[in-house]
Design an enzyme around this catalytic site. Sequence first.
Site, PDB file in Angstrom:
ATOM      1  N   SER A  49       0.858  -1.176   0.000  1.00  0.00           N
ATOM      2  CA  SER A  49       0.000   0.000   0.000  1.00  0.00           C
ATOM      3  C   SER A  49       0.896   1.227   0.000  1.00  0.00           C
ATOM      4  O   SER A  49       2.082   1.143   0.347  1.00  0.00           O
ATOM      5  CB  SER A  49      -0.861   0.001   1.267  1.00  0.00           C
ATOM      6  OG  SER A  49      -1.463   1.254   1.502  1.00  0.00           O
ATOM      7  N   TYR A 102      -2.148  -0.706  10.316  1.00  0.00           N
ATOM      8  CA  TYR A 102      -2.087  -1.100   8.910  1.00  0.00           C
ATOM      9  C   TYR A 102      -0.803  -0.570   8.277  1.00  0.00           C
ATOM     10  O   TYR A 102      -0.085  -1.299   7.582  1.00  0.00           O
ATOM     11  CB  TYR A 102      -3.321  -0.555   8.186  1.00  0.00           C
ATOM     12  CG  TYR A 102      -3.418  -0.951   6.734  1.00  0.00           C
ATOM     13  CD1 TYR A 102      -3.933  -2.185   6.364  1.00  0.00           C
ATOM     14  CD2 TYR A 102      -3.024  -0.076   5.733  1.00  0.00           C
ATOM     15  CE1 TYR A 102      -4.026  -2.548   5.029  1.00  0.00           C
ATOM     16  CE2 TYR A 102      -3.118  -0.424   4.398  1.00  0.00           C
ATOM     17  CZ  TYR A 102      -3.627  -1.662   4.051  1.00  0.00           C
ATOM     18  OH  TYR A 102      -3.717  -2.013   2.719  1.00  0.00           O
TER      19      TYR A 102
END
Length: 260
Positions: free
Chosen positions: A125, A138
């Site tokens: 990501s 995350y």
Amino acid sequence: MAERLSGRVLVTGAAGGIGSAVGRRLVDRGVEVLAADLDPAGAPGTPLVLDVTDHATVDRVVADLGPLDGLVLAHGITALGPAADVPMAAAARVVEVNLLGSMAVARAALGGLAARRGRIAVLSSVAGFAPLVHRTAYAASKHGVHGWFDSLRAEVVGTGISVTIVAPSFVATGIESRATHRSAGGAGAWSTTGEVLSADDVAAAVVDGLDRRRRLVLPSRTARAAGVGSRAVPTTYERLMRRRIGGRRPGGPSGAGGGS
């Protein structure tokens, strides 16, 4: 010219989101897809029950698969809310699945991949190299993904194995529905910034990255801008991100980052 990926490919997170979209694309080109998930029902390819956090089972199951031409690590979960609100157990679960689970599967598959000069793609990501407010666990897991897989790439030079890190920005996968924690007040629409990609958009970038054995894939203008901005003008980037994503809500995006 890129050599198209063919043969046998193990895909994790294959029952939904990006993993399912990758599996469909590979099946359509005649690849034998080993579709791994906690519940692989409906996944494209040959279903394979696999809990990436059960490392002993991962070692056994993946070793039993034998030679592999490819590995796509597309599983992922998140936690949503300010860092002070997210319990450590919820944060630890995100790291356990996203980082340690990816490490465990890749490690177990190295022998089978080396036998066929195989290819690895791992879903990261923009949160793997840039800050992301209200998704600190995350971001930590994805920073770890970059560190481990960049280092793995350096280790496997000479084996023929390639390692591709795919780092999208916001993807509409519904990852928020599997969040290990949601802070109060964030129900409903979760905030995003920039363009929101579909799972199939990212799957196309994953498969192209595998075909070309690319090191890093940034599959959107937002991802590429984050890569430049977070390094060139970090304080400005942080301010803009807080304004666009943070606001007064403790929420998160609809399928942020690379999770399935």
